[in-house]
Design an enzyme around this catalytic site. Structure first.
Site, PDB file in Angstrom:
ATOM      1  N   ARG A   1       4.483   7.065  14.312  1.00 27.43           N
ATOM      2  CA  ARG A   1       4.180   8.062  13.274  1.00 27.43           C
ATOM      3  C   ARG A   1       3.945   9.416  13.923  1.00 27.43           C
ATOM      4  O   ARG A   1       2.879   9.663  14.468  1.00 27.43           O
ATOM      5  CB  ARG A   1       2.907   7.688  12.517  1.00 27.43           C
ATOM      6  CG  ARG A   1       3.036   6.450  11.695  1.00 27.43           C
ATOM      7  CD  ARG A   1       1.792   6.283  10.867  1.00 27.43           C
ATOM      8  NE  ARG A   1       1.787   4.978  10.257  1.00 27.43           N
ATOM      9  CZ  ARG A   1       0.697   4.281  10.035  1.00 27.43           C
ATOM     10  NH1 ARG A   1      -0.478   4.756  10.384  1.00 27.43           N
ATOM     11  NH2 ARG A   1       0.786   3.110   9.461  1.00 27.43           N
TER      12      ARG A   1
ATOM     13  N   ARG B   1       0.848   5.620  17.584  1.00 32.40           N
ATOM     14  CA  ARG B   1       0.219   6.430  16.541  1.00 32.40           C
ATOM     15  C   ARG B   1      -0.135   7.788  17.131  1.00 32.40           C
ATOM     16  O   ARG B   1      -0.341   7.918  18.352  1.00 32.40           O
ATOM     17  CB  ARG B   1      -1.099   5.781  16.046  1.00 32.40           C
ATOM     18  CG  ARG B   1      -0.944   4.435  15.358  1.00 32.40           C
ATOM     19  CD  ARG B   1      -0.274   4.552  14.007  1.00 32.40           C
ATOM     20  NE  ARG B   1      -0.253   3.253  13.329  1.00 32.40           N
ATOM     21  CZ  ARG B   1       0.733   2.350  13.464  1.00 32.40           C
ATOM     22  NH1 ARG B   1       1.765   2.601  14.269  1.00 32.40           N
ATOM     23  NH2 ARG B   1       0.686   1.216  12.792  1.00 32.40           N
TER      24      ARG B   1
ATOM     25  N   TYR C   1       0.843  -1.211   0.000  1.00 31.78           N
ATOM     26  CA  TYR C   1       0.000   0.000   0.000  1.00 31.78           C
ATOM     27  C   TYR C   1       0.874   1.257   0.000  1.00 31.78           C
ATOM     28  O   TYR C   1       0.716   2.150  -0.836  1.00 31.78           O
ATOM     29  CB  TYR C   1      -0.888  -0.065   1.242  1.00 31.78           C
ATOM     30  CG  TYR C   1      -1.614   1.193   1.655  1.00 31.78           C
ATOM     31  CD1 TYR C   1      -2.714   1.658   0.949  1.00 31.78           C
ATOM     32  CD2 TYR C   1      -1.229   1.876   2.808  1.00 31.78           C
ATOM     33  CE1 TYR C   1      -3.411   2.795   1.379  1.00 31.78           C
ATOM     34  CE2 TYR C   1      -1.915   2.998   3.242  1.00 31.78           C
ATOM     35  CZ  TYR C   1      -3.005   3.459   2.525  1.00 31.78           C
ATOM     36  OH  TYR C   1      -3.692   4.565   2.955  1.00 31.78           O
TER      37      TYR C   1
ATOM     38  N   VAL D   1      -8.089  -0.138  13.499  1.00 32.39           N
ATOM     39  CA  VAL D   1      -8.115  -0.414  14.939  1.00 32.39           C
ATOM     40  C   VAL D   1      -9.328   0.195  15.646  1.00 32.39           C
ATOM     41  O   VAL D   1      -9.898  -0.432  16.552  1.00 32.39           O
ATOM     42  CB  VAL D   1      -6.783   0.029  15.599  1.00 32.39           C
ATOM     43  CG1 VAL D   1      -6.602   1.538  15.591  1.00 32.39           C
ATOM     44  CG2 VAL D   1      -6.662  -0.500  17.011  1.00 32.39           C
ATOM     45  N   LEU D   2      -9.740   1.384  15.257  1.00 37.55           N
ATOM     46  CA  LEU D   2     -10.859   2.028  15.962  1.00 37.55           C
ATOM     47  C   LEU D   2     -12.110   1.148  15.898  1.00 37.55           C
ATOM     48  O   LEU D   2     -12.799   0.934  16.914  1.00 37.55           O
ATOM     49  CB  LEU D   2     -11.158   3.393  15.338  1.00 37.55           C
ATOM     50  CG  LEU D   2     -12.322   4.139  15.980  1.00 37.55           C
ATOM     51  CD1 LEU D   2     -11.911   4.744  17.314  1.00 37.55           C
ATOM     52  CD2 LEU D   2     -12.847   5.243  15.061  1.00 37.55           C
ATOM     53  N   ALA D   3     -12.410   0.644  14.710  1.00 43.46           N
ATOM     54  CA  ALA D   3     -13.617  -0.185  14.557  1.00 43.46           C
ATOM     55  C   ALA D   3     -13.447  -1.546  15.228  1.00 43.46           C
ATOM     56  O   ALA D   3     -14.397  -2.099  15.784  1.00 43.46           O
ATOM     57  CB  ALA D   3     -13.962  -0.335  13.070  1.00 43.46           C
ATOM     58  N   CYS D   4     -12.212  -2.094  15.202  1.00 45.13           N
ATOM     59  CA  CYS D   4     -11.976  -3.373  15.901  1.00 45.13           C
ATOM     60  C   CYS D   4     -12.292  -3.220  17.388  1.00 45.13           C
ATOM     61  O   CYS D   4     -12.996  -4.044  17.985  1.00 45.13           O
ATOM     62  CB  CYS D   4     -10.522  -3.812  15.755  1.00 45.13           C
ATOM     63  SG  CYS D   4     -10.061  -4.426  14.145  1.00 45.13           S
TER      64      CYS D   4
ATOM     65  N   ASP E   1       4.495  -3.865  10.972  1.00 49.38           N
ATOM     66  CA  ASP E   1       3.831  -2.712  11.584  1.00 49.38           C
ATOM     67  C   ASP E   1       4.696  -1.470  11.434  1.00 49.38           C
ATOM     68  O   ASP E   1       5.923  -1.562  11.366  1.00 49.38           O
ATOM     69  CB  ASP E   1       3.582  -2.991  13.071  1.00 49.38           C
ATOM     70  CG  ASP E   1       2.347  -2.268  13.581  1.00 49.38           C
ATOM     71  OD1 ASP E   1       1.903  -1.310  12.939  1.00 49.38           O
ATOM     72  OD2 ASP E   1       1.831  -2.681  14.644  1.00 49.38           O
TER      73      ASP E   1
ATOM     74  N   VAL F   1      -2.254  -6.241  18.956  1.00 49.93           N
ATOM     75  CA  VAL F   1      -1.315  -6.916  18.061  1.00 49.93           C
ATOM     76  C   VAL F   1       0.100  -6.757  18.618  1.00 49.93           C
ATOM     77  O   VAL F   1       0.547  -5.629  18.877  1.00 49.93           O
ATOM     78  CB  VAL F   1      -1.431  -6.346  16.630  1.00 49.93           C
ATOM     79  CG1 VAL F   1      -0.342  -6.922  15.736  1.00 49.93           C
ATOM     80  CG2 VAL F   1      -2.813  -6.624  16.062  1.00 49.93           C
TER      81      VAL F   1
END
Ligand code: NAD
Ligand code: UGA
Length: 359
Positions: free
Chosen positions: A315, A233, A160, A209-212, A311, A226
């Site tokens: 950032r 972040r 990506y 991650v937010l939705a998980c 990973d 993970v």
């Protein structure tokens, strides 16, 4: 009257762009997406025209772009669970198809605002030196100074980032050789309502991650970390990101032909701490303190995402350019963003009830 072409208008960022842009009757939006599920409230508005289906199957894109002042391209596959499992589709979406939009903008003589990603920076310099060196220059990410350091080919995670980086370079070459006017936006983990889908409630698969974590809270399941959730972040409210985009439209001379980081350096956290903060936000939103004790469960990256996942360690954006040229500065703290986001999720989804207390 400004006229905006918005590709990927039905996604997370696109739906927030529509909230902001369509509130101004002097702005007209022509939007494209596969799906309108997140933007049903906007369909039928006089200043919005929606084209459903595959963007690249539309025959008249160039003419439609030529009739607009600016083209904003959000359309992409941008979910990490797919970078190592659907590499061909990820490269197709983020470079091969996306470059066609850039070509059409160059041909039509229209300004292209292309959404790229913070992932083009790859791992931090500190990750590669491995020295535990904490000098800011080794982890801060600056649009002009920081090298773009992706992992090996077998780490398909980087498919990506590599496709987005090539798209950035392609757009820059179109600028130099064919006069394309462009802006490249590198988002650093935007958060807010309507991000992705809640597995088991709004779709199947593995979202960001937010939705998980939101789905785990609603279902009262352990929150998966993970590799222990040590990655870091910085998180930016999506609404504030859209304000930066609006500033670009207001100040085209400042925005054109530049790359912009958009992020909130003040909202840095580890993923473990994000999980803890989301438990606290859920407890605060519902008044139910049992959310505070939901387990956090470490899972290996291979078990969670499969072979080829890697990973980003950290950032941290430098945002001096957006501050000085756009007069923009993010303000909302992470707890505030999480609270608003969970209020939204708990208002539309019934949470699983707490287990009865033992007597
Ligand atoms: P999203 O997946 O919610 O939105 C993308 C939208 O594009 C989706 O609605 C999808 O249906 C649509 N789309 C993709 N290909 C299409 C096609 N061929 N035809 C029709 N519709 C198509 O993602 P998002 O979070 O809104 O991200 C938007 C952009 O910003 C992406 O380019 C992404 O790489 C970039 N980005 C986002 C973030 C973030 O924090 N959300 C971070 C970095 C980069
Ligand atoms: C994301 C996506 O690649 C893109 O949407 C975007 O381009 C990019 O961020 C960006 O902001 O530029 P990433 O932050 O790695 O990348 O994706 P998330 O799914 O949000 O994961 C964040 C972290 O949480 C990772 O360390 C991941 O391993 C971890 N995670 C994810 C968990 O610990 N548990 C989960 O359930 C899900």
């Amino acid at each position: 009257m400004a006229k905006i072409a918005l590709l990927g208008c039905g996604g997370f960022i696109g739906s927030h762009c529509l909230d902001a842009f369509l509130a101004d009757p002097d702005i007209q939006v022509e939007g494209w997406d596969w799906s309108s599920a997140k933007i049903a409230n906007h369909l039928g508005r006089p200043n919005f025209r929606f084209h459903a289906g595959d963007i690249y199957a539309q025959a008249d894109l160039k003419e439609r772009f030529a009739a607009c002042d600016v083209v904003i391209s959000l359309a992409a596959i941008c979910n990490p669970s797919q970078y190592n499992t659907r590499g061909l589709d990820v490269i197709e979406s983020n470079f091969i198809q996306a470059r066609k939009i850039a070509d059409l903008c160059a041909e039509a003589g229209r300004w292209l605002i292309q959404f790229s990603t913070s992932e083009v920076y790859g791992q931090t310099l500190a990750h590669w030196t491995g020295a535990g060196d904490t000098r800011p220059g080794l982890y801060e990410m600056d649009e002009e100074e920081t090298p773009l350091l992706l992992g090996p080919i077998s780490s398909q995670r980087w498919s990506y980032a590599c496709a987005k980086q090539l798209l950035e370079r392609y757009i820059y070459a179109l600028h130099k050789e064919k006069g394309l006017e462009f802006t490249l936006v590198r988002p650093f983990n935007f958060l807010g309502p309507r991000m992705d889908f809640l597995p088991g409630r709004e779709g199947e698969g593995l979202p960001r991650v937010l939705a998980c974590f939101t789905a785990a809270l609603l279902d009262r399941k352990p929150l998966p970390l993970v590799d222990g959730g040590l990655a870091r972040r910085t998180f930016l409210a999506v609404e504030e990101a859209v304000q930066a985009l609006a500033r670009m439209l207001e100040r085209p001379a400042a925005a054109k032909n530049r790359v912009f980081n958009l992020g909130n350096p003040a909202n840095e956290t580890t993923i473990r701490h994000l999980a803890e903060s989301m438990r606290e936000a859920a407890a605060s939103v519902t008044g139910d303190r049992s959310y505070l004790t939901l387990p956090l469960e470490s899972v290996s990256a291979v078990d969670f995402y499969g072979e080829g996942y890697a990973d980003s360690d950290r950032r941290m954006p430098r945002i001096d350019r957006a501050k000085s040229l756009l007069g923009w500065e993010p303000r909302e703290s992470l707890p505030g963003i999480l609270r608003r986001t969970l209020e939204h999720a708990f208002s539309i989804h019934a949470p699983r009830s707490a287990p009865a207390a033992r007597t």
